[in-house]
Scaffold this motif. Sequence first.
Motif, short mmCIF file in Angstrom:
data_model
loop_
_atom_site.label_atom_id
_atom_site.label_comp_id
_atom_site.label_asym_id
_atom_site.label_seq_id
_atom_site.Cartn_x
_atom_site.Cartn_y
_atom_site.Cartn_z
N GLY A 70 1.46 -45.61 -29.07
CA GLY A 70 1.95 -44.76 -30.13
C GLY A 70 3.46 -44.66 -30.14
N LEU A 71 3.96 -43.70 -30.91
CA LEU A 71 5.39 -43.56 -31.14
C LEU A 71 5.95 -42.30 -30.51
N TYR A 72 7.22 -42.37 -30.11
CA TYR A 72 7.95 -41.18 -29.69
C TYR A 72 8.41 -40.42 -30.93
N LYS A 73 8.20 -39.12 -30.94
CA LYS A 73 8.65 -38.30 -32.06
C LYS A 73 9.12 -36.95 -31.54
N PRO A 74 10.03 -36.31 -32.26
CA PRO A 74 10.40 -34.93 -31.85
C PRO A 74 9.20 -34.00 -32.04
N LEU A 75 9.15 -32.97 -31.22
CA LEU A 75 8.02 -32.06 -31.26
C LEU A 75 7.87 -31.41 -32.63
N SER A 76 8.97 -31.18 -33.31
CA SER A 76 8.91 -30.51 -34.62
C SER A 76 8.10 -31.31 -35.63
N GLU A 77 8.04 -32.65 -35.48
CA GLU A 77 7.29 -33.47 -36.42
C GLU A 77 5.79 -33.44 -36.17
N ALA A 78 5.36 -32.82 -35.08
CA ALA A 78 3.92 -32.74 -34.80
C ALA A 78 3.25 -31.66 -35.63
N PHE A 79 4.03 -30.73 -36.15
CA PHE A 79 3.46 -29.62 -36.91
C PHE A 79 3.43 -29.96 -38.39
N GLY A 80 2.30 -29.66 -39.02
CA GLY A 80 2.17 -29.87 -40.45
C GLY A 80 2.66 -28.66 -41.23
N GLY A 81 2.50 -28.73 -42.55
CA GLY A 81 2.99 -27.65 -43.40
C GLY A 81 2.28 -26.34 -43.17
N ASP A 82 0.96 -26.40 -42.88
CA ASP A 82 0.21 -25.16 -42.68
C ASP A 82 0.24 -24.70 -41.23
N GLU A 83 1.05 -25.36 -40.39
CA GLU A 83 1.14 -25.00 -38.97
C GLU A 83 2.52 -24.46 -38.62
#
Length: 303
Positions: free
Chosen positions: A101-114
């Motif tokens: 998989g890919l490295y991503k910042p933690l903020s991108e793990a949350f969706g709009g309703d989260e």
Amino acid sequence: MPTRLLVAHGEGELIFFVARHPRTSDPMMLGRRADSAILEVHRHVPPKAAKASWLVAGLEQVVQDGALYLATPIDPLLLLLPLLERARGGASSLKRESSAGLYKPLSEAFGGDEAGLEQHLTRLSGLSERLRAICDVNDKYGEPMVRLSDPLVLGWLRRKAEAVAAHLRAHAAEQQAAGATAGAAGRAMTQFDCEGDEAGAPAAAAHDAALATACHLVGEYLPDGWAARLCASLDVPEAAEAAAAEETAPPPAASHSSSSESFAPAAKEERRPDKPAAAKKPKVAEPLKKGQKTMGAFFMKKG
């Protein structure tokens, strides 16, 4: 909002919020205690036949809602696990490290309703260090980049299950010792008592049962697939985990819930519509008696 009785772990004010359950995706009620812990709110309802309420000492009032609310700590990584698994994605567009998989910042793990969950989890102290238990972390950038790691997650889950199993065995040993002291004091050993190697079989069975129960309890908070992988890594048959699930299920006389609906007012009983009133019979004027005048005769002009 009506008054309710809540027993919470620790001290300090709780800020309540709603998030998705990591396994079922149903709404669940949570509470954050400052920057230290996340608590899950459970609701225990007495049997329907029992009418219950609480008499609160010091407040000199009766709480009409007889349910008991319990707030117990929950590992925030359990709430993040399905989000991080979704965020890492599948194959990379550059075809590098496609399986990991890919490295991503933690903020991108949350969706709009989260957004509410992000707001509360990111305020926890030491969350970045705790993420290293289940994620590969890249600190080369200003914001740490994380990527969920299957081997790290599996090892983390194994440690959790083994810790729960150790607690269950210790609790069972304490109960067994208390029962032996109370019931077997002064009793001579008979031919039916297990000794030596013969006592090993019940102990091994209890050991396996504790591990199966621990896998079930941990699996209650895992997304699809992870509970089966945990059981396989610990050599726990699925049948044993299913039997543990039946044993730990709450009795039908009581209701346990951690849903966000726990704080909703109790539904009122549906009121049946009243029966329509019978139609009144119209009054029939009685015939005038001889010499009797009507009321209108008194207002007529005299000739």
